[in-house]
Write a protein that holds these residues in place. Structure first.
Motif, mmCIF file in Angstrom:
data_model
loop_
_atom_site.group_PDB
_atom_site.id
_atom_site.type_symbol
_atom_site.label_atom_id
_atom_site.label_comp_id
_atom_site.label_asym_id
_atom_site.label_seq_id
_atom_site.Cartn_x
_atom_site.Cartn_y
_atom_site.Cartn_z
ATOM 1 N N MET A 223 -23.310 -16.773 16.442
ATOM 2 C CA MET A 223 -23.314 -16.863 14.978
ATOM 3 C C MET A 223 -22.543 -15.692 14.368
ATOM 4 N N LYS A 224 -22.755 -14.517 14.923
ATOM 5 C CA LYS A 224 -22.037 -13.342 14.400
ATOM 6 C C LYS A 224 -20.539 -13.519 14.600
ATOM 7 N N LEU A 225 -20.187 -13.991 15.772
ATOM 8 C CA LEU A 225 -18.769 -14.181 16.083
ATOM 9 C C LEU A 225 -18.146 -15.204 15.126
ATOM 10 N N THR A 227 -19.229 -16.469 12.248
ATOM 11 C CA THR A 227 -19.237 -16.146 10.817
ATOM 12 C C THR A 227 -18.317 -14.969 10.494
ATOM 13 N N SER A 228 -17.757 -14.370 11.544
ATOM 14 C CA SER A 228 -16.799 -13.313 11.234
ATOM 15 C C SER A 228 -15.388 -13.885 11.049
ATOM 16 N N VAL A 229 -15.265 -15.219 11.156
ATOM 17 C CA VAL A 229 -13.990 -15.857 10.815
ATOM 18 C C VAL A 229 -13.927 -15.972 9.294
ATOM 19 N N PHE A 230 -12.813 -15.594 8.720
ATOM 20 C CA PHE A 230 -12.616 -15.664 7.269
ATOM 21 C C PHE A 230 -12.913 -17.095 6.794
ATOM 22 N N GLY A 231 -13.830 -17.230 5.847
ATOM 23 C CA GLY A 231 -14.130 -18.545 5.277
ATOM 24 C C GLY A 231 -15.226 -19.317 5.989
ATOM 25 N N ILE A 232 -15.755 -18.759 7.068
ATOM 26 C CA ILE A 232 -16.812 -19.478 7.798
ATOM 27 C C ILE A 232 -18.176 -18.866 7.490
ATOM 28 N N GLY A 233 -19.100 -19.721 7.083
ATOM 29 C CA GLY A 233 -20.471 -19.291 6.820
ATOM 30 C C GLY A 233 -21.413 -19.877 7.849
ATOM 31 N N PRO A 234 -22.712 -19.608 7.698
ATOM 32 C CA PRO A 234 -23.675 -20.031 8.709
ATOM 33 C C PRO A 234 -23.657 -21.535 9.013
ATOM 34 N N SER A 235 -23.434 -22.388 8.007
ATOM 35 C CA SER A 235 -23.596 -23.813 8.303
ATOM 36 C C SER A 235 -22.495 -24.320 9.239
ATOM 37 N N THR A 236 -21.251 -23.915 9.034
ATOM 38 C CA THR A 236 -20.189 -24.345 9.953
ATOM 39 C C THR A 236 -20.364 -23.685 11.317
ATOM 40 N N ALA A 237 -20.765 -22.406 11.292
ATOM 41 C CA ALA A 237 -20.971 -21.708 12.564
ATOM 42 C C ALA A 237 -22.010 -22.471 13.402
ATOM 43 N N LYS A 238 -23.073 -22.927 12.723
ATOM 44 C CA LYS A 238 -24.114 -23.692 13.452
ATOM 45 C C LYS A 238 -23.536 -24.978 14.037
ATOM 46 N N LYS A 239 -22.663 -25.640 13.251
ATOM 47 C CA LYS A 239 -22.048 -26.883 13.758
ATOM 48 C C LYS A 239 -21.219 -26.591 15.005
ATOM 49 N N SER A 440 -19.058 -6.775 7.442
ATOM 50 C CA SER A 440 -18.156 -7.883 7.192
ATOM 51 C C SER A 440 -18.828 -9.205 7.548
ATOM 52 N N GLN A 441 -19.754 -9.130 8.484
ATOM 53 C CA GLN A 441 -20.481 -10.357 8.825
ATOM 54 C C GLN A 441 -21.241 -10.860 7.618
ATOM 55 N N LEU A 442 -21.880 -9.928 6.959
ATOM 56 C CA LEU A 442 -22.694 -10.316 5.813
ATOM 57 C C LEU A 442 -21.811 -10.916 4.744
ATOM 58 N N HIS A 443 -20.673 -10.281 4.576
ATOM 59 C CA HIS A 443 -19.736 -10.744 3.569
ATOM 60 C C HIS A 443 -19.310 -12.165 3.886
ATOM 61 N N LYS A 444 -18.912 -12.346 5.139
ATOM 62 C CA LYS A 444 -18.420 -13.661 5.536
ATOM 63 C C LYS A 444 -19.519 -14.703 5.382
ATOM 64 N N ALA A 445 -20.720 -14.297 5.740
ATOM 65 C CA ALA A 445 -21.815 -15.251 5.697
ATOM 66 C C ALA A 445 -22.022 -15.782 4.290
ATOM 67 N N SER A 446 -21.618 -14.988 3.317
ATOM 68 C CA SER A 446 -21.851 -15.423 1.953
ATOM 69 C C SER A 446 -20.664 -16.166 1.374
ATOM 70 N N GLN A 447 -19.620 -16.313 2.178
ATOM 71 C CA GLN A 447 -18.395 -16.859 1.617
ATOM 72 C C GLN A 447 -18.250 -18.357 1.748
#
Ligand code: UTP
Ligand code: MN
Length: 579
Positions: A223-225, A227-239, A440-447
């Motif tokens: 999940m950390k990995l 969601t550290s992609v620009f524009g990716i939040g938890p829901s896509t990371a989970k998918k 940055s993870q937190l930031h990404k997670a909110s994006q």
């Protein structure tokens, strides 16, 4: 033209503390004073009745006075520039109101023992001092893993759990001692039973099994990995995890391509974008933005915000806020600035958002937006090409003296110089440790946005851009052409630049100081200050202003100190807003 008689002159003699005031501005003020016959003292003597300063606290002035060997006359008023501006406007010496007086930073900044022996700290994080370097880092790092874990889970209850962990971590950052026993935390209402158990574990055994379990879990790591992609939040990371993807390579190999430009470029330049942006890079880029913006709009204010302004030595992006004291003159600046940066081959890809600000928005209920940080400014969110040479520390140290007004002073001096001729200088950092990617993870997670559909190839890249996108390099990025490369090929090509995330935000001057507070952060500082404003003062605080919802009235500010003053908060330097 003001007549001499119009002054209630009395014995008023004004001295302006020159520090922090842009040279040109200071000259202009002196000329206006002369024109309007306002008596100006060239030195700080006992006859001075009003001392005008751009500093934001009495302590800061005292420090400078001491350094200069000056003495503040006992009966003199210490006032902010706003007072002088109002005098000039009124063409007379006006009375010093409460809002003109420079404030002293409140004494009770940290924890204190009450008479019953219980520890007390100010209730709200925005009332306390929280620095990057503090005495309980090991504990707060662990608690913030729990916070991040809750944020990544992103379930119904998780937001408030995450917030509770953050509150606890924030309190620990403000304590004037290193915690050795949880019993020292009796009385702190932000440190609940769960956190106390984890802290006990840490203090007794050197580590917490709960935190360790999270850190070791492959779900958390993935999940950390992702969601550290620009524009990716938890829901896509989970998918992606559900689809059994394990790594960024897997994501790329499986052609999981979003139609979202951020994800396309974020994946291609994953390594670049996840290596920390250095302060020297931010400064070099800032200097160019300042030069170009000044050419386009003389007198423009260009301010580095975000973590760098709070003293961090590295970050995940560069946040730059722009404004101009002449309201309205900032219109069109962003468009032209982007063209100028593109001409310098600094732009890789990005998206320009029009201002969506309307007066009515200010008075809308904002409970829902408490969770996010969306504002309505015109802005460009993108990826720039930072020459690798930016990583060498070269700029003059004045760039590191953070403040909203004087850095444009420093920069305007530099603006005339060729960047290459700017001399080398070492700079001191508040946090010498290399920052982890945690923030940055937190930031990404909110994006994350909901528009993360999948698109198989990068052929469709340009189709997904609207007229507001700046994609000079992307235009060339057509797959299949032997000459030009896909984002991936471009990333793999030999290049002398690094891809860096950049946010450029344009604020009208009347909203600028609120935007400055908002874009300086930290994110938790904003969240806390907004909630405090609502619950304690019944006011609505956003990056656009402070509003009395009942009176339908805005409270304008012409400095950050005034923002804090309206909020009935002790002024905090950006370095103290690291909660
Ligand atoms: P960042 O997410 O860049 O945080 O937002 P940061 O503190 O600078 O962290 P690093 O160092 O880059 O990792 C900067 C500030 O801007 C606000 C955030 O709340 C934060 O305080 N912000 C960010 C907004 O107000 N709106 C946004 O859309 C994004
Ligand atoms: Mn930032």
């Amino acid at each position: 033209m003001a007549s001499q008689e119009s002054f209630r002159r009395g014995d008023a003699v004004i001295f302006i503390v020159p520090h922090k005031i842009q040279r040109k501005r200071l000259e202009d003020m002196k000329i206006s004073m002369k024109k309007k016959n306002i008596p100006l003292a060239e030195s700080l003597g006992p006859n001075v009745t009003h001392v005008v300063t751009e500093f934001e606290s009495v302590e800061q002035v005292e420090k400078v006075l001491k350094k200069e060997g000056w003495e503040l006359p006992k009966t003199a008023h210490l006032v902010v520039i706003k007072w002088l501006t109002e005098c000039l406007k009124a063409s007379k010496i006006i009375d010093v109101q409460q809002s003109h007086k420079l404030k002293r930073t409140e004494e009770t900044e940290s924890g204190d023992k009450e008479e019953d022996g219980n520890l007390t700290v100010p209730e709200w994080a925005c009332q306390r001092v929280a620095r990057l370097v503090h005495l309980n880092k090991k504990l707060t790092d662990a608690i913030e893993v729990l916070q991040e874990h809750a944020e990544l889970r992103d379930g119904h209850q998780d937001y408030s759990r995450a917030l509770a962990f953050r509150r606890a971590s924030c309190v620990l950052k403000s304590l004037p001692f290193a915690v050795q026993d949880v019993r020292q935390l009796e009385g702190l209402k932000d440190v609940g039973g769960h956190v106390k158990r984890v802290l006990s574990d840490l203090l007794d055994n050197g580590s917490s099994s709960e935190v360790q379990e999270i850190l070791n879990s492959s779900w958390y790591q993935k999940m950390k990995l992702f969601t550290s992609v620009f524009g990716i939040g938890p829901s896509t990371a989970k998918k992606w995890i559900d689809n059994e993807l394990e790594s960024i390579k897997d994501v790329k190999r499986n052609s999981v391509r979003s139609s979202d430009w951020r994800v396309i470029w974020g994946l291609a330049f994953f390594e670049d974008l996840n290596s920390p942006v250095l302060r020297s890079e931010a400064d070099r880029f800032l200097s160019i933005v300042q030069q170009e913006a000044e050419k386009l709009l003389p007198g423009v204010i260009v301010q580095l915000c975000g973590g760098f302004r709070r003293g961090k030595s590295s970050g995940h992006d560069v946040d730059i806020l722009l404004t101009h004291p002449k309201e309205g003159s900032e219109l069109g600046l962003l468009h032209n600035l982007l063209l100028a940066l593109e001409k310098k081959d600094l732009i890789l890809i990005g998206h320009k958002e029009k201002s969506s600000f309307r007066q009515e928005i200010l008075f809308q209920d904002f409970k829902l937006s408490m969770r996010g940080q969306l504002d309505h400014f015109e802005k460009w969110l993108g990826i720039c090409k930072f020459p690798k040479s930016f990583q060498e520390q070269r700029l003059d140290s004045c760039l590191h003296n953070d403040d909203s007004n004087s850095n444009s002073n420093c920069l305007s001096d530099h603006a005339a110089q060729d960047l290459d001729s700017v001399k080398h200088c070492e700079h001191s950092e508040a946090d010498t440790q290399t920052q982890t990617q945690g923030n940055s993870q937190l930031h990404k997670a909110s994006q994350e946005k909901s528009s993360e559909g999948t698109v198989p190839t990068c052929h469709s890249l340009n189709e997904s851009f609207d007229g507001t996108s700046y994609e000079p390099s992307a235009k060339k990025a057509k797959c299949g052409s032997s000459l030009d490369a896909c984002p991936d090929d471009l990333a793999d090509s030999e290049r002398d630049w690094v891809a860096r995330r950049v946010d450029l935000i344009i604020a009208p001057y009347s909203q600028y100081y609120y935007a400055l507070v908002g874009w300086t952060g930290s994110k938790h500082f904003n969240r806390d200050a907004r909630l405090y404003a609502q619950k304690v003062l019944g006011l609505k605080l956003t990056s656009h202003g402070l509003f009395d919802m009942a009176k339908k009235e805005a409270l304008p500010s012409s400095s950050e100190a005034e923002v804090f003053h309206h909020l009935k908060l002790p002024y905090r330097d950006p370095e103290d807003r690291n909660c």
